[in-house]
Design an enzyme around this catalytic site. Structure first.
Site, PDB file in Angstrom:
ATOM      1  N   ASP A  10       0.824  -1.210   0.000  1.00  0.00           N
ATOM      2  CA  ASP A  10       0.000   0.000   0.000  1.00  0.00           C
ATOM      3  C   ASP A  10       0.859   1.262   0.000  1.00  0.00           C
ATOM      4  OD1 ASP A  10      -2.491   1.276  -0.037  1.00  0.00           O
ATOM      5  OD2 ASP A  10      -3.308  -0.026   1.528  1.00  0.00           O
TER       6      ASP A  10
ATOM      7  N   ASP B 138      -9.724   2.954  -3.847  1.00  0.00           N
ATOM      8  CA  ASP B 138     -10.455   1.788  -3.328  1.00  0.00           C
ATOM      9  C   ASP B 138     -11.890   1.662  -3.849  1.00  0.00           C
ATOM     10  OD1 ASP B 138      -8.219   1.209  -1.874  1.00  0.00           O
ATOM     11  OD2 ASP B 138      -9.183   1.342   0.101  1.00  0.00           O
TER      12      ASP B 138
END
Ligand SMILES: *[C@@H]1O[C@H](CO)[C@@H](O)[C@H](O)[C@H]1NC(C)=O
Ligand SMILES: *[C@@H]1O[C@H](CO)[C@@H](O)[C@H](O)[C@H]1NC(C)=O
Length: 410
Positions: free
Chosen positions: A175, A230
């Site tokens: 991430d 996302d």
């Protein structure tokens, strides 16, 4: 009516993006810093042989967020086997954020969270491997992960990659939160080299949310790269991620895939037809098929969707070519891409609120004119009785799709 001439616009778009990157994002000087020499920079940093087809499996985030523990991971592994999902290719069991203690140990190693993963990650990997599955884990190219509940790997890449390898980790999702402000093109390749140095093949999933168009540089750094921020469990979120991901279709290939984020099928926010669209678009787009629901507790309807072998076969086809939108007319779209054996996969998508007829012409699909074609309906599981010459039409319900594999005959 908008018609897209396949190829031309895509090439133009990629050229514009490359130019933008060179000018405004300054990718060339930045990437020359990250490796030892220009020679190193040109070479593919990632030669792990993984991802020859898009990865399949499960990830904890979409359903559980931070509420994870080793029991959930074990039971999910059990369920992947008992439901037959693992036989269909769903092999990765991926732990997302929140698995580690906030503090490293006195040697600087990451430590599994004692209250939720008391047996440790190695024991979990052994368990998952004993079921014939693979274990994935999560870290971040920053000082802390996105939850702020565990450390990131920035500055600890080589140590952490070695730790992951020693535990038997098979997949790393990496991430981009809480970083030092330097570019992903600087930070991500450090982990690439660390993984290559760790002594175990580890699938490397870049999760920098598409910020710096990783489709343009990701192939030498990772096995997949997020093209979007996302997803959430809604039609708008799902369909817009499919759109953003489609732009980069030309850049997906065996070993390196565009990633529009993980599946929400089964989490309850969409209708059955919408989840069928979700699964169909991910499959035809050669996206990773990472389930995001609670595998231990799925309805029959959801099992039916995610176990559709014919749709999975489109995703896993050896040619590895991502589909594109070949025609758009208002809310009606045709997505298509070639498969091995001179076949073509097609999705007729109705994004609108009304039932509508959609027609795919051979011209749109790259099939020679006058070809006689047999059509297999992948959701009805039936080969249509008549053959088609020139075109195929179907009536499609709102927020629904039809999916076919077309095969020239004779
Ligand atoms: C989900 O995503 C959509 C579209 O991107 C957005 O409009 C919506 O606010 C999001 N919902 C939640 C709960 O975050
Ligand atoms: C199983 O799923 C149903 C419906 O989706 C839900 O109401 C129920 O709480 C779930 N059970 C568990 C144990 O999570």
């Amino acid at each position: 009516m908008e018609e897209r001439r396949v190829g031309y616009y895509e090439i133009l778009l990629v050229m514009v993006l490359v130019t933008l990157l060179h000018i405004s994002l300054n990718i060339v000087p930045a990437s020359a810093n990250f490796s030892d020499e220009v020679e190193q920079h040109r070479r593919n940093l990632l030669a792990n042989g993984l991802g020859t087809t898009p990865p399949m499996g499960w990830n904890s985030w979409n359903h559980f967020n931070c509420q994870i523990n080793e029991k959930i991971i074990r039971e999910t592994a059990d369920a992947l086997v008992s439901t037959g999902l693992s036989k269909l290719g769903y092999n990765y069991v991926n732990i997302d954020d929140c698995w580690a203690e906030l503090n490293r140990d006195d040697k600087g190693n990451l430590v599994a969270k004692k209250s939720t993963f008391p047996s440790g990650i190695k024991a979990l990997a052994d368990y998952v491997h004993s079921k014939g599955l693979k274990l994935g884990i999560y870290s971040d190219a920053g000082y802390f992960t996105c939850s702020n509940k565990m450390p990131g790997s920035l500055g600890h890449e080589f140590q952490d990659a070695k730790t992951f390898a020693s535990w038997g980790i098979d997949y790393l999702k990496y991430d981009n939160c809480n970083n030092d402000g330097s570019k992903p093109t600087v930070r991500y390749p450090v982990m690439t080299r660390a993984l290559m140095n760790a002594g175990r093949p580890i699938f490397f999933s870049l999760c920098e949310w598409g910020d710096m168009h990783p489709a343009l540089w990701g192939a030498r750094v990772g096995n997949s790269w997020r093209t979007t921020n996302d997803i959430n469990d809604s039609w708008d979120s799902m369909i817009s991620r499919a759109d953003m991901n489609e732009v980069y279709a030309d850049l997906a290939k065996p070993g390196g895939w565009n990633d529009p984020d993980m599946l929400e099928v089964g989490n309850g926010g969409m209708t059955k037809d919408e989840y069928i669209v979700h699964f169909s678009l991910w499959a035809i787009s050669k996206a990773p098929l990472l389930l995001g629901c609670d595998i231990r507790n799925m309805s029959k309807e959801i099992v039916e969707i995610i176990t559709n072998k014919e749709v999975i076969a489109v995703n896993q086809d050896s040619l590895g070519v991502q589909a594109k939108k070949v025609r758009m007319e208002g809310d009606q779209e045709i997505w298509a891409g070639p498969l091995s054996g001179y076949r073509v996969a097609v999705v007729l998508l109705n994004r609108g609120p009304l039932r509508n007829a959609i027609t795919a012409n051979w011209d749109d699909l790259g099939i020679p004119p006058k070809s006689v074609v047999q059509a297999r309906d992948l959701w009805q599981h039936q080969t249509l009785k008549k053959v088609f010459v020139d075109k195929l039409s179907a009536t499609v319900d709102p927020h629904s799709c039809k999916m076919y594999v077309l095969k020239p005959v004779g």
